[in-house]
Design a protein around this motif. Sequence first.
Motif, PDB file in Angstrom:
ATOM      1  N   GLN A 112       4.972  -7.330 -12.351  1.00  0.00           N
ATOM      2  CA  GLN A 112       5.258  -7.162 -13.770  1.00  0.00           C
ATOM      3  C   GLN A 112       5.502  -5.700 -14.135  1.00  0.00           C
ATOM      4  O   GLN A 112       5.984  -5.407 -15.226  1.00  0.00           O
ATOM      5  N   MET A 113       5.171  -4.779 -13.215  1.00  0.00           N
ATOM      6  CA  MET A 113       5.549  -3.373 -13.393  1.00  0.00           C
ATOM      7  C   MET A 113       6.792  -3.039 -12.572  1.00  0.00           C
ATOM      8  O   MET A 113       7.086  -1.881 -12.318  1.00  0.00           O
ATOM      9  N   ARG A 114       7.495  -4.101 -12.112  1.00  0.00           N
ATOM     10  CA  ARG A 114       8.734  -3.968 -11.325  1.00  0.00           C
ATOM     11  C   ARG A 114       8.489  -3.284  -9.982  1.00  0.00           C
ATOM     12  O   ARG A 114       9.374  -2.644  -9.424  1.00  0.00           O
ATOM     13  N   GLY A 115       7.271  -3.461  -9.465  1.00  0.00           N
ATOM     14  CA  GLY A 115       6.936  -2.962  -8.137  1.00  0.00           C
ATOM     15  C   GLY A 115       6.594  -4.129  -7.224  1.00  0.00           C
ATOM     16  O   GLY A 115       7.044  -5.256  -7.437  1.00  0.00           O
ATOM     17  N   ASP A 116       5.753  -3.872  -6.223  1.00  0.00           N
ATOM     18  CA  ASP A 116       5.411  -4.941  -5.286  1.00  0.00           C
ATOM     19  C   ASP A 116       4.182  -4.554  -4.478  1.00  0.00           C
ATOM     20  O   ASP A 116       3.816  -3.371  -4.383  1.00  0.00           O
ATOM     21  N   VAL A 117       3.525  -5.574  -3.911  1.00  0.00           N
ATOM     22  CA  VAL A 117       2.487  -5.403  -2.896  1.00  0.00           C
ATOM     23  C   VAL A 117       2.861  -6.308  -1.734  1.00  0.00           C
ATOM     24  O   VAL A 117       3.191  -7.473  -1.937  1.00  0.00           O
ATOM     25  N   SER A 118       2.809  -5.782  -0.518  1.00  0.00           N
ATOM     26  CA  SER A 118       3.197  -6.588   0.637  1.00  0.00           C
ATOM     27  C   SER A 118       2.377  -6.174   1.856  1.00  0.00           C
ATOM     28  O   SER A 118       1.798  -5.085   1.890  1.00  0.00           O
TER      29      SER A 118
END
Length: 339
Positions: free
Chosen positions: A289-295
Amino acid sequence: DAAVRREWLGVAGQAALVLLLTTIAALLVSRSITSPIRNLTRAIKRAKSGKELAGLLDDQPSEIARLAQSVRDAHTAEIERERAHNQFFSIASHELRTPLTAIRGNSSMIQEFFTKQLQATPELGQMVKDIHDASVRLIGIVNDFLDMSRLELSKISFRITIFDITPLIESVIEVYGQGGINPSLYLKMAKPLQSLPLVKADHDRLKQVLINIVGNALKFTEAGGVTIALSATVHEVFIDITDTGKGIPRSGQNYLFLKFSQVSSDDLTRDPTRSTGLGLYISKLIMEQMRGDVSLLDSKEGKGSTFRVTVLAAISGKHQSDGPGPSENSTSDKSPRVD
């Protein structure tokens, strides 16, 4: 010959008439079937968008009308379910978190102001400690459920600002430096190899995500420690958290970011004493939702894992890193101790 010719012409005429009538009948039947289906398709699309179905059901066969009415009823039920869902978590916020906070505060005050009495009666001291620890855990669970609900419904507002990522990483290290899981473990930040752009994110929410991932890394590491490394492209900043822990089985890696997921050597067994299994799921929702990611960047059993947090870069500003590159001497290093 003339008689035979007339007979064949009569047969051909009858065949042509039958073919024409059959074609007309087929067209009428086809229209009677496809027209209600087209109307029903439009009705379903309107129902999905929340629009009324009035006018689309007139003069339709009763089964089609009943099916379309069922679609409308299902849409209404979904709206009611979502409203009830929101009301439940709103009640949970006030009716569960408030008394739990009071229990935590009072048990903490008992531990602080009645230390001598608790030391004189170890059993009583242990009971008060158990009450305090349980209240802290329950508050964490309630907060997780509330965060999950609000994120799934896009009800959380993000305060997006532009800031330098390095002090934030240092503050995360400081959190675990004040009380670590294992005093023999290291927690350090490798000095960036390149100049890093400022990032564009909600500072507190990004810190929440990093605290969760670093905490997981420390929790599942028995020897060695955790290293946080930074890198960037023009548009993104990458935060890589690498541990020397147990690693994640390949069979469980696809389930890491699912709700209530707890990956272990036995993927079918859930340990209710470890966590709710919402940490990575919530972190994923926050970053998306902050236009980032976790992977998960990489993981090998017995050697450790690397998780990557991707944050948007603020193109307008940069800060320069000093020095050459990462090494044992170019790290911010603390030995965490967490009770």
